[in-house]
Design a protein around this motif. Sequence first.
Motif, short mmCIF file in Angstrom:
data_model
loop_
_atom_site.label_atom_id
_atom_site.label_comp_id
_atom_site.label_asym_id
_atom_site.label_seq_id
_atom_site.Cartn_x
_atom_site.Cartn_y
_atom_site.Cartn_z
N ILE A 158 35.05 46.25 8.73
CA ILE A 158 35.76 45.21 9.47
C ILE A 158 35.80 43.94 8.64
O ILE A 158 34.76 43.47 8.15
N GLY A 159 36.98 43.36 8.51
CA GLY A 159 37.15 42.05 7.89
C GLY A 159 37.58 41.06 8.96
O GLY A 159 38.36 41.41 9.85
N LEU A 160 37.07 39.86 8.90
CA LEU A 160 37.37 38.84 9.91
C LEU A 160 38.32 37.80 9.34
O LEU A 160 38.10 37.27 8.25
N LEU A 161 39.37 37.49 10.11
CA LEU A 161 40.41 36.56 9.69
C LEU A 161 40.75 35.63 10.84
O LEU A 161 41.01 36.10 11.96
N ALA A 162 40.73 34.33 10.59
CA ALA A 162 41.14 33.35 11.59
C ALA A 162 42.10 32.37 10.94
O ALA A 162 41.89 31.94 9.79
N VAL A 163 43.15 32.02 11.66
CA VAL A 163 44.10 31.01 11.19
C VAL A 163 44.12 29.87 12.18
O VAL A 163 44.11 30.07 13.39
N ALA A 164 44.10 28.65 11.65
CA ALA A 164 44.01 27.46 12.49
C ALA A 164 45.17 26.52 12.21
O ALA A 164 45.58 26.35 11.06
N GLY A 165 45.67 25.90 13.25
CA GLY A 165 46.69 24.88 13.10
C GLY A 165 46.10 23.63 12.46
O GLY A 165 46.79 22.90 11.76
N GLY A 166 44.83 23.41 12.67
CA GLY A 166 44.12 22.28 12.09
C GLY A 166 43.15 22.77 11.02
O GLY A 166 43.39 23.76 10.35
N ALA A 167 42.02 22.07 10.94
CA ALA A 167 41.07 22.36 9.87
C ALA A 167 39.89 23.21 10.30
O ALA A 167 39.10 23.62 9.48
N SER A 168 39.75 23.52 11.58
CA SER A 168 38.53 24.16 12.06
C SER A 168 38.75 25.60 12.50
O SER A 168 39.53 25.86 13.42
N PRO A 171 30.80 40.89 4.26
CA PRO A 171 30.29 39.52 4.21
C PRO A 171 31.40 38.48 4.03
O PRO A 171 31.30 37.37 4.53
N GLU A 172 32.45 38.84 3.31
CA GLU A 172 33.56 37.91 3.11
C GLU A 172 34.33 37.80 4.42
O GLU A 172 34.50 38.75 5.16
N GLN A 173 34.79 36.61 4.69
CA GLN A 173 35.70 36.39 5.81
C GLN A 173 36.77 35.43 5.34
O GLN A 173 36.58 34.72 4.35
N LEU A 174 37.88 35.43 6.02
CA LEU A 174 38.99 34.59 5.58
C LEU A 174 39.41 33.66 6.70
O LEU A 174 39.80 34.12 7.77
N GLY A 175 39.28 32.39 6.46
CA GLY A 175 39.77 31.38 7.37
C GLY A 175 40.88 30.62 6.69
O GLY A 175 40.76 30.23 5.52
N ILE A 176 41.97 30.44 7.39
CA ILE A 176 43.10 29.71 6.84
C ILE A 176 43.34 28.48 7.71
O ILE A 176 43.75 28.60 8.87
N ALA A 177 43.04 27.32 7.15
CA ALA A 177 43.23 26.05 7.85
C ALA A 177 44.66 25.58 7.66
O ALA A 177 45.34 25.96 6.70
N ASN A 178 45.11 24.73 8.56
CA ASN A 178 46.45 24.13 8.46
C ASN A 178 47.49 25.17 8.10
O ASN A 178 48.23 25.04 7.14
N VAL A 179 47.53 26.22 8.89
CA VAL A 179 48.33 27.40 8.57
C VAL A 179 49.82 27.09 8.39
O VAL A 179 50.49 27.78 7.63
#
Length: 164
Positions: A78-88, A109-117
């Motif tokens: 499982i890989g975790l991915l979150a995208v945010a309209g802001g920075a958090s 262990p790697e996860q991907l967060g994308i801020a300010n999508v």
Amino acid sequence: MRDRGRETDLLALGDVSLPLYHPDREADERGEAAALIARVEAADGVVFGSPVYHGTISSTLKNFHDYCGYDEYEDTAIGLLAVAGGASYGATLEHMRATIRSVHGNCIPEQLGIANVDGAFDDRGAFADESLAERATAFAESLVARADRTRSADAATLADPADD
């Protein structure tokens, strides 16, 4: 990942019929749940991804996740991915990790967060920032590597000792 011999499948949960989860619903009252669950069960790896809504995962993803359990996620990378309209996006990734752990999911262990999508992609849909593109590639490669190791371990477990 198709260019590396991997098949991918997108579950666009907003486009399917999936009633609000209730454990007492009969199979014919669960919409497309059985078909969606089968796709997760068949996967060697899953990207569990969501936009950030009020600091956590979307209700649509949570509803689908409620239909799933140990059988769907155990022995699956499982890989975790979150995208945010802001920075958090940090809390959302932590919520995802906790909920996947509760069903024995095998998070990389790697996860991907994308801020300010809204500014993360160019007009062609490619990453606008090279460092984000590199992080996404490393994330995908790690997920594939874990899925390969998990599949190899499962095959070894299922092998007949008489074949040795």
